[in-house]
Design a protein around this motif. Structure first.
Motif, short mmCIF file in Angstrom:
data_model
loop_
_atom_site.label_atom_id
_atom_site.label_comp_id
_atom_site.label_asym_id
_atom_site.label_seq_id
_atom_site.Cartn_x
_atom_site.Cartn_y
_atom_site.Cartn_z
N UNK A 37 -6.24 -2.20 3.15
CA UNK A 37 -6.57 -1.93 4.41
C UNK A 37 -5.10 -1.68 4.13
N UNK A 38 -4.93 -0.76 5.68
CA UNK A 38 -3.52 -0.07 6.01
C UNK A 38 -2.63 -0.29 6.17
N UNK A 39 -2.62 -2.06 6.86
CA UNK A 39 -1.38 -2.81 6.88
C UNK A 39 -1.02 -3.26 6.17
N UNK A 40 -1.94 -3.40 4.65
CA UNK A 40 -1.12 -3.97 3.84
C UNK A 40 -0.38 -2.75 2.75
N UNK A 41 -1.00 -1.50 2.70
CA UNK A 41 -0.25 -0.65 2.36
C UNK A 41 1.08 -0.07 2.91
N UNK A 42 1.12 -0.22 4.37
CA UNK A 42 2.04 -0.50 4.59
C UNK A 42 3.27 -1.46 4.54
N UNK A 43 3.07 -2.62 4.22
CA UNK A 43 3.74 -3.26 3.79
C UNK A 43 4.07 -3.84 3.07
N UNK A 44 3.23 -3.51 2.04
CA UNK A 44 3.26 -3.15 0.17
C UNK A 44 4.64 -2.08 0.00
N UNK A 45 4.57 -0.83 0.48
CA UNK A 45 5.32 0.33 1.00
C UNK A 45 6.33 0.36 1.04
#
Length: 164
Positions: A37-45
């Motif tokens: 999911x996009x929010x998870x990608x943003x958090x991990x990045x």
């Protein structure tokens, strides 16, 4: 059981995808390509940028790219970026909290050897080595809406696209 957390698992998936792509891509594109999911990608990045494994660029052609060659990013680096130092017990972390059994613990000093061996193994495997091997055909990306994780083994009747 020694287990990495779900965000670390996602970080490895995202880094593998970035190593294979080899170009700057926006978070939404990485999410679409990995099923995360996009929010998870943003958090991990954000964590990967802080750790110096990923570089972010702004602008219309901005996004994320590996900050250094995949050959110089070890599995240990990926884990430490999200979870901190690799330590199997608090004894190995040189924790401020002292154990009440520290003076007569039969494991005193031995956990350091075990932890060193685990860290050495995780340092010996690079992102490039992982990216060079395609995912098994029996595994496929889950839809981004599935909270169960990034990869799953499909049921025998399940025939979806395989990851390359």
């Amino acid at each position: 059981m020694f287990r990495i957390n779900k965000l670390t698992d996602y970080a490895v998936v995202l880094l593998l995808d970035m190593a294979r792509a080899g170009q700057v891509r926006a978070a939404h594109q990485i999410a679409a390509d990995t099923g995360v999911p996009v929010p998870t990608v943003a958090k991990v990045m954000k964590a990967l940028v802080r750790a110096g494994l990923v570089r972010s660029t702004r602008g219309s052609s901005g996004g994320y790219v590996l900050a250094r060659p995949a050959e110089s990013i070890a599995v240990a680096d990926m884990i430490e970026a999200l979870e901190g130092p690799i330590a199997l017990t608090a004894c190995v972390l040189d924790a401020d909290d002292t154990c009440e059994r520290e003076g007569f613990c039969p494991m005193s000093g031995h956990w350091n050897r075990v932890n060193t061996a685990v860290r050495k193994a995780l340092t010996g495997i690079t992102l490039a080595e992982m990216a060079a091997r395609p995912a098994p055909a029996s595994w496929r990306a889950q839809p981004a809406t599935d909270p169960g994780g990034v990869f799953r083994r499909p049921a025998p009747a399940d025939s979806g696209p395989a990851l390359a």
